[in-house]
Design a protein around this motif. Structure first.
Motif, PDB file in Angstrom:
ATOM      1  N   THR A   1     -90.766 -49.607   2.917  1.00 30.97           N
ATOM      2  CA  THR A   1     -90.600 -50.810   3.702  1.00 30.97           C
ATOM      3  C   THR A   1     -89.263 -50.870   4.831  1.00 30.97           C
ATOM      4  N   TRP A   2     -88.192 -50.125   4.366  1.00 30.73           N
ATOM      5  CA  TRP A   2     -87.211 -49.790   5.374  1.00 30.73           C
ATOM      6  C   TRP A   2     -87.669 -48.941   6.288  1.00 30.73           C
ATOM      7  N   ALA A   3     -88.575 -48.001   6.244  1.00 27.32           N
ATOM      8  CA  ALA A   3     -88.913 -47.063   7.420  1.00 27.32           C
ATOM      9  C   ALA A   3     -89.818 -48.107   8.425  1.00 27.32           C
ATOM     10  N   GLN A   4     -90.649 -48.903   7.863  1.00 26.63           N
ATOM     11  CA  GLN A   4     -91.502 -49.438   8.933  1.00 26.63           C
ATOM     12  C   GLN A   4     -90.478 -50.718   9.799  1.00 26.63           C
ATOM     13  N   ALA A   5     -89.354 -50.911   9.094  1.00 27.52           N
ATOM     14  CA  ALA A   5     -88.572 -51.668  10.094  1.00 27.52           C
ATOM     15  C   ALA A   5     -87.986 -51.046  11.434  1.00 27.52           C
TER      16      ALA A   5
ATOM     17  N   ALA B   1     -89.722 -55.168  -0.757  1.00 29.10           N
ATOM     18  CA  ALA B   1     -90.266 -54.389  -1.705  1.00 29.10           C
ATOM     19  C   ALA B   1     -90.376 -54.823  -3.133  1.00 29.10           C
ATOM     20  N   VAL B   2     -89.366 -55.540  -3.649  1.00 29.16           N
ATOM     21  CA  VAL B   2     -89.330 -56.195  -4.992  1.00 29.16           C
ATOM     22  C   VAL B   2     -90.688 -57.163  -5.027  1.00 29.16           C
ATOM     23  N   ALA B   3     -90.651 -58.052  -4.151  1.00 25.79           N
ATOM     24  CA  ALA B   3     -91.763 -59.014  -3.949  1.00 25.79           C
ATOM     25  C   ALA B   3     -93.186 -58.216  -4.000  1.00 25.79           C
ATOM     26  N   GLN B   4     -93.358 -57.163  -3.182  1.00 27.88           N
ATOM     27  CA  GLN B   4     -94.693 -56.668  -3.393  1.00 27.88           C
ATOM     28  C   GLN B   4     -94.915 -56.030  -4.690  1.00 27.88           C
TER      29      GLN B   4
ATOM     30  N   GLY C   1     -92.346 -65.213  -0.037  1.00 30.88           N
ATOM     31  CA  GLY C   1     -93.340 -65.540   0.466  1.00 30.88           C
ATOM     32  C   GLY C   1     -94.181 -64.346   1.178  1.00 30.88           C
ATOM     33  N   THR C   2     -93.463 -63.914   2.164  1.00 30.93           N
ATOM     34  CA  THR C   2     -93.935 -62.747   3.073  1.00 30.93           C
ATOM     35  C   THR C   2     -94.071 -61.546   2.092  1.00 30.93           C
ATOM     36  N   GLY C   3     -93.296 -61.326   1.281  1.00 30.88           N
ATOM     37  CA  GLY C   3     -93.305 -60.057   0.312  1.00 30.88           C
ATOM     38  C   GLY C   3     -94.579 -60.346  -0.470  1.00 30.88           C
ATOM     39  N   ALA C   4     -94.802 -61.284  -1.155  1.00 31.36           N
ATOM     40  CA  ALA C   4     -95.949 -61.715  -2.086  1.00 31.36           C
ATOM     41  C   ALA C   4     -97.343 -61.483  -1.204  1.00 31.36           C
ATOM     42  N   GLY C   5     -97.261 -62.079   0.212  1.00 30.10           N
ATOM     43  CA  GLY C   5     -98.563 -61.920   0.873  1.00 30.10           C
ATOM     44  C   GLY C   5     -98.673 -60.423   0.965  1.00 30.10           C
ATOM     45  N   LEU C   6     -97.912 -59.697   1.277  1.00 28.11           N
ATOM     46  CA  LEU C   6     -98.246 -58.136   1.539  1.00 28.11           C
ATOM     47  C   LEU C   6     -98.380 -57.617   0.250  1.00 28.11           C
ATOM     48  N   GLY C   7     -98.054 -58.017  -0.843  1.00 30.03           N
ATOM     49  CA  GLY C   7     -98.205 -57.437  -1.978  1.00 30.03           C
ATOM     50  C   GLY C   7     -99.667 -57.965  -2.191  1.00 30.03           C
TER      51      GLY C   7
END
Length: 314
Positions: free
Chosen positions: A238-242, A190-193, A75-81
């Protein structure tokens, strides 16, 4: 013997900065490629096929990790996408109504919006060093765009409004990604976005039919856009911004125009004016300012996306 926590955190921060710099370099290579390919393929069709290929690749590489992801992560990834798709669409339509230099500068204003949004939304303290870096980045963007000449033209209020909205959406994406990304869920995010982008652009392109490349050269370009500049770049960002707060991340990503201009000069022999030197110096100085980790307490702890057990990679 394990490394001290502070040293480990510093190493992760620097790795995140390096990852974002690599991503901006890849993005810089796509400008001349996309510009050339869109003379033969509709923009929306190119985006649809690109992100469909990117998503299929990531699904094929780690199907177990994707299948085991928690619903909240999806859900979070879809929202970001969806936010990112909105930014791309409004930027594209705004560009049709504005001179290119104005569009580039207004879009780049997300560098300023990001720390302000982080301050208002997350109550994230922005250091004086980050504000100085933000100011330098804006000066560099101005040199790259407004001061570099261009096609001129009148300023459309509608185009300006769309482009400001685009910049705001980019800022929302950067802040939200730094807020919710975690190394253990970065791949699925990343996949969800990418999946959301693929659905959005395919839905837009489908009524008229989705055009595909007709030459080996265009297929090679599309594969590069889908793999290196798509799947790999999304996972890396996505990894870097973690590991990096939103405001420094936005400053680092402002290096993208420098890469794009440098590649145009080196590969296509375009002229390098004083704006490249001034803008490049400002952006590089801004990046150096934010290359050191912030002091503890600069950012509040983020809410976890999923329970620890669900976040584990199978």
């Amino acid at each position: 013997m394990t490394a001290p926590p502070a040293r480990t955190a510093r190493g992760r921060y620097l790795a995140g900065v390096g990852g974002l710099l690599a991503v901006t370099a890849v993005w810089g290579t796509t400008f001349p490629l996309v510009k050339d390919m869109t003379t033969r393929l509709p923009v929306v069709d190119l985006l649809a096929v690109r992100y469909l290929m990117s998503g299929a690749l990531l699904l094929a590489l780690r199907p177990r990790a994707v299948a085991a992801a928690a619903g909240r992560t999806w859900g979070t990834g879809a929202g970001l996408g969806a936010v990112y798709a909105g930014a791309l669409v409004t930027q594209t339509y705004g560009l049709t109504l504005l001179p290119s230099p104005v569009s580039g500068f207004v879009t780049g204003s997300y560098v300023v919006m990001t720390p302000l949004l982080g301050l208002a939304w997350l109550r994230t303290r922005v250091t004086a060093r980050t504000w100085a870096a933000t100011a330098l980045a804006v000066a560099g963007l101005a040199a790259f765009t407004l001061m570099a000449g261009g096609d001129g033209g009148a300023i459309s209020p509608a185009g300006l409004a769309l482009t400001v909205l685009s910049a705001l959406l980019y800022a929302v994406h950067v802040v939200a990604l730094s807020r919710w990304s975690r190394p253990e869920v970065a791949y699925v995010l990343a996949v969800a976005q990418i999946g959301t982008l693929a659905l959005v652009f395919t839905a837009v392109a489908a009524p008229g039919g989705v055009a595909l490349p007709s030459t080996p050269g265009d297929w090679a370009g599309l594969v590069y856009l889908a793999t290196v500049a798509g799947a790999l770049s999304f996972v890396t960002q996505t990894w870097a911004q973690a590991h990096i707060p939103a405001a420094p991340a936005a400053v680092v990503m402002s290096v993208e125009p420098l890469w794009a201009t440098a590649f145009a000069v080196l590969l296509y022999h375009e002229p390098a004016g004083w704006s490249l030197l001034v803008g490049g110096a400002c952006v590089l100085a801004a990046t150096l300012l934010v290359s050191s980790p912030p002091e503890p307490g600069d950012a509040p702890p983020a809410r976890p996306l999923v329970p620890a057990r669900a976040a584990e990679d199978p």
